[in-house]
Design a protein around this motif. Structure first.
Motif, PDB file in Angstrom:
ATOM      1  N   GLU A   1      45.443  74.496  90.026  1.00  0.00           N
ATOM      2  CA  GLU A   1      43.972  74.018  90.417  1.00  0.00           C
ATOM      3  C   GLU A   1      43.430  72.907  90.025  1.00  0.00           C
ATOM      4  OE1 GLU A   1      41.572  77.388  89.995  1.00  0.00           O
ATOM      5  OE2 GLU A   1      42.869  78.874  90.873  1.00  0.00           O
ATOM      6  N   ALA A   2      43.698  72.708  88.568  1.00  0.00           N
ATOM      7  CA  ALA A   2      43.037  71.404  87.930  1.00  0.00           C
ATOM      8  C   ALA A   2      43.966  70.198  88.545  1.00  0.00           C
ATOM      9  CB  ALA A   2      43.689  71.391  86.558  1.00  0.00           C
ATOM     10  N   LEU A   3      45.341  70.034  88.911  1.00  0.00           N
ATOM     11  CA  LEU A   3      46.038  69.348  89.281  1.00  0.00           C
ATOM     12  C   LEU A   3      45.560  68.916  90.705  1.00  0.00           C
ATOM     13  CD1 LEU A   3      49.621  69.757  87.869  1.00  0.00           C
ATOM     14  CD2 LEU A   3      48.063  67.988  87.118  1.00  0.00           C
ATOM     15  N   ASP A   4      45.027  69.855  91.691  1.00  0.00           N
ATOM     16  CA  ASP A   4      44.614  69.685  92.718  1.00  0.00           C
ATOM     17  C   ASP A   4      43.453  69.019  92.817  1.00  0.00           C
ATOM     18  OD1 ASP A   4      46.790  71.105  93.828  1.00  0.00           O
ATOM     19  OD2 ASP A   4      45.741  73.024  93.955  1.00  0.00           O
ATOM     20  N   LEU A   5      42.576  69.258  92.050  1.00  0.00           N
ATOM     21  CA  LEU A   5      41.309  68.504  91.590  1.00  0.00           C
ATOM     22  C   LEU A   5      41.419  67.031  91.210  1.00  0.00           C
ATOM     23  CD1 LEU A   5      39.158  71.109  89.884  1.00  0.00           C
ATOM     24  CD2 LEU A   5      38.718  70.181  92.178  1.00  0.00           C
ATOM     25  N   PHE A   6      42.688  66.844  90.493  1.00  0.00           N
ATOM     26  CA  PHE A   6      42.946  65.239  89.966  1.00  0.00           C
ATOM     27  C   PHE A   6      44.374  65.226  90.339  1.00  0.00           C
ATOM     28  CE2 PHE A   6      39.521  66.699  87.078  1.00  0.00           C
ATOM     29  CZ  PHE A   6      38.567  65.717  87.269  1.00  0.00           C
ATOM     30  N   PRO A   7      44.707  64.843  91.461  1.00  0.00           N
ATOM     31  CA  PRO A   7      46.273  64.719  92.037  1.00  0.00           C
ATOM     32  C   PRO A   7      46.965  63.639  91.511  1.00  0.00           C
ATOM     33  CG  PRO A   7      44.635  64.255  93.680  1.00  0.00           C
ATOM     34  CD  PRO A   7      43.717  64.726  92.639  1.00  0.00           C
ATOM     35  N   ALA A   8      45.851  62.600  90.898  1.00  0.00           N
ATOM     36  CA  ALA A   8      46.829  61.476  90.089  1.00  0.00           C
ATOM     37  C   ALA A   8      47.571  61.946  88.927  1.00  0.00           C
ATOM     38  CB  ALA A   8      45.677  60.150  89.731  1.00  0.00           C
ATOM     39  N   LEU A   9      46.885  62.993  88.231  1.00  0.00           N
ATOM     40  CA  LEU A   9      47.688  63.420  87.198  1.00  0.00           C
ATOM     41  C   LEU A   9      49.004  63.982  87.218  1.00  0.00           C
ATOM     42  CD1 LEU A   9      44.704  65.395  85.239  1.00  0.00           C
ATOM     43  CD2 LEU A   9      45.819  63.023  84.750  1.00  0.00           C
ATOM     44  N   ARG A  10      49.264  64.336  88.576  1.00  0.00           N
ATOM     45  CA  ARG A  10      50.653  64.853  89.118  1.00  0.00           C
ATOM     46  C   ARG A  10      51.627  63.562  88.650  1.00  0.00           C
ATOM     47  NH1 ARG A  10      50.756  69.867  91.441  1.00  0.00           N
ATOM     48  NH2 ARG A  10      48.842  70.189  92.438  1.00  0.00           N
ATOM     49  N   THR A  11      51.302  62.510  89.195  1.00  0.00           N
ATOM     50  CA  THR A  11      52.180  61.297  88.922  1.00  0.00           C
ATOM     51  C   THR A  11      52.356  60.859  87.649  1.00  0.00           C
ATOM     52  OG1 THR A  11      50.699  59.811  89.684  1.00  0.00           O
ATOM     53  CG2 THR A  11      51.975  60.793  91.450  1.00  0.00           C
ATOM     54  N   LEU A  12      51.265  60.937  86.888  1.00  0.00           N
ATOM     55  CA  LEU A  12      51.219  60.683  85.555  1.00  0.00           C
ATOM     56  C   LEU A  12      51.694  61.675  84.561  1.00  0.00           C
ATOM     57  CD1 LEU A  12      47.768  58.763  85.658  1.00  0.00           C
ATOM     58  CD2 LEU A  12      49.926  57.650  85.574  1.00  0.00           C
ATOM     59  N   GLY A  13      52.234  62.609  84.967  1.00  0.00           N
ATOM     60  CA  GLY A  13      52.608  63.832  84.049  1.00  0.00           C
ATOM     61  C   GLY A  13      53.482  63.437  83.026  1.00  0.00           C
ATOM     62  N   THR A  14      54.576  62.577  83.092  1.00  0.00           N
ATOM     63  CA  THR A  14      55.429  62.255  81.946  1.00  0.00           C
ATOM     64  C   THR A  14      55.174  61.183  81.172  1.00  0.00           C
ATOM     65  OG1 THR A  14      56.790  60.926  83.677  1.00  0.00           O
ATOM     66  CG2 THR A  14      57.252  63.437  83.575  1.00  0.00           C
ATOM     67  N   ARG A  15      53.937  60.615  81.446  1.00  0.00           N
ATOM     68  CA  ARG A  15      53.348  59.400  80.542  1.00  0.00           C
ATOM     69  C   ARG A  15      52.679  59.779  79.240  1.00  0.00           C
ATOM     70  NH1 ARG A  15      50.466  54.758  83.839  1.00  0.00           N
ATOM     71  NH2 ARG A  15      52.450  54.974  84.973  1.00  0.00           N
ATOM     72  N   ARG A  16      52.929  59.336  78.324  1.00  0.00           N
ATOM     73  CA  ARG A  16      52.070  59.710  77.210  1.00  0.00           C
ATOM     74  C   ARG A  16      50.745  59.416  77.235  1.00  0.00           C
ATOM     75  NH1 ARG A  16      55.265  57.593  71.789  1.00  0.00           N
ATOM     76  NH2 ARG A  16      57.177  58.967  71.783  1.00  0.00           N
ATOM     77  N   ALA A  17      49.789  60.323  76.828  1.00  0.00           N
ATOM     78  CA  ALA A  17      48.250  60.315  77.263  1.00  0.00           C
ATOM     79  C   ALA A  17      47.629  58.902  76.532  1.00  0.00           C
ATOM     80  CB  ALA A  17      47.499  61.454  76.424  1.00  0.00           C
ATOM     81  N   GLY A  18      48.300  58.582  75.333  1.00  0.00           N
ATOM     82  CA  GLY A  18      47.893  57.280  74.569  1.00  0.00           C
ATOM     83  C   GLY A  18      48.120  56.069  75.385  1.00  0.00           C
ATOM     84  N   LEU A  19      48.926  56.208  76.561  1.00  0.00           N
ATOM     85  CA  LEU A  19      49.181  54.961  77.486  1.00  0.00           C
ATOM     86  C   LEU A  19      48.510  55.172  78.653  1.00  0.00           C
ATOM     87  CD1 LEU A  19      53.129  54.625  77.016  1.00  0.00           C
ATOM     88  CD2 LEU A  19      51.231  53.585  75.664  1.00  0.00           C
ATOM     89  N   LEU A  20      47.776  56.033  78.913  1.00  0.00           N
ATOM     90  CA  LEU A  20      46.814  56.182  80.200  1.00  0.00           C
ATOM     91  C   LEU A  20      45.533  55.116  80.029  1.00  0.00           C
ATOM     92  CD1 LEU A  20      46.914  59.975  80.938  1.00  0.00           C
ATOM     93  CD2 LEU A  20      48.478  58.255  81.716  1.00  0.00           C
ATOM     94  N   SER A  21      45.124  55.003  81.117  1.00  0.00           N
ATOM     95  CA  SER A  21      43.850  54.211  81.081  1.00  0.00           C
ATOM     96  C   SER A  21      42.915  55.438  80.775  1.00  0.00           C
ATOM     97  CB  SER A  21      43.413  53.434  82.837  1.00  0.00           C
ATOM     98  OG  SER A  21      43.135  54.680  83.255  1.00  0.00           O
ATOM     99  N   GLY A  22      41.548  54.367  80.439  1.00  0.00           N
ATOM    100  CA  GLY A  22      40.395  55.202  80.011  1.00  0.00           C
ATOM    101  C   GLY A  22      39.715  56.436  81.089  1.00  0.00           C
TER     102      GLY A  22
END
Length: 230
Positions: A113-134
């Motif tokens: 359900e959380a991923l449905d609300l923020f679908p961009a996180l599905r494609t970013l799932g394997t990226r380290r959080a420290g490398l994500l944008s703010g």
């Protein structure tokens, strides 16, 4: 859902909040607006129990929780997303989410359900959080809080310092969540238009005191901007 009565709070002997009273409607949103240094973050920390009140009461779902520690408030259904897009930077986005979901009976469904609300996180799932944008880290932080299925979500400046495209996504999600039922939100914001679109009730905080309040109806934006002098 949440009622704060004549709350005084601060750090050491320095008071930041002076007799603050407000209510968060059940299955609705209350917005707190104010300039930097007004005491907005202190208010959220006191509501969650991270700061012990110097005076006043905090009620949650009709129960006096003024003396309850933060972890017991979380167990009762409160979740907090502080400023700063906080995450575990060395873990991937998905690992950050699974830290919360694993061990919960409904963890898999809550994660989906959380991923449905923020679908961009599905494609970013394997990226380290420290490398994500703010903005991406902010979506991650809100999604992680929602996996706990809170009854009350405390959001501290969710759109501060992030790119406009993600601001729109976060605004849409907060407004959508508030319309579903089963979740109340105490929203600290500086974007007046967004706050009033999302909220049934608003409060203007200035130097630790509520100086204006009302409903988020037509005409409220002009009143709030005048109170904030913006």
């Amino acid at each position: 859902m949440l009622r704060i009565e004549e709350l005084a709070a601060g750090y050491d002997r320095s008071r930041v909040l002076h007799g603050v009273s407000l209510e968060v409607p059940e299955d609705g949103v209350a917005a707190v607006l104010g300039h930097n240094g007004a005491g907005k973050s202190t208010l959220l920390r006191a509501a969650l129990g991270l700061l012990r009140p110097m005076a006043g009461r905090v009620w949650f779902e009709g129960e006096d929780i003024t003396r309850l520690p933060a972890h017991r408030r979380v167990r009762r259904g409160m979740a907090y997303v502080p400023q700063g897009q906080q995450s575990f930077p060395q873990l991937t986005a998905m690992e950050n989410l699974r830290l919360v979901a694993d061990g919960r009976a409904d963890g898999r469904a809550a994660l989906a359900e959380a991923l449905d609300l923020f679908p961009a996180l599905r494609t970013l799932g394997t990226r380290r959080a420290g490398l994500l944008s703010g903005g991406q880290r902010q979506q991650l932080a809100i999604a992680r809080a929602l996996i706990t299925r809170p009854r009350l979500l405390l959001l501290d400046e969710p759109t501060e310092g992030i790119q406009p495209s993600v601001v729109a996504d976060i605004q849409r999600t907060v407004i959508e969540l508030s319309g579903r039922g089963g979740l109340s939100v105490l929203l600290v914001e500086q974007h007046v238009g967004f706050a009033l679109r999302a909220a049934q009730r608003y409060y203007v905080l200035e130097a630790g005191r509520i100086t204006s309040s009302g409903s988020g109806e037509d005409g409220a934006e002009e009143t709030v901007r005048e109170a904030l002098r913006v």
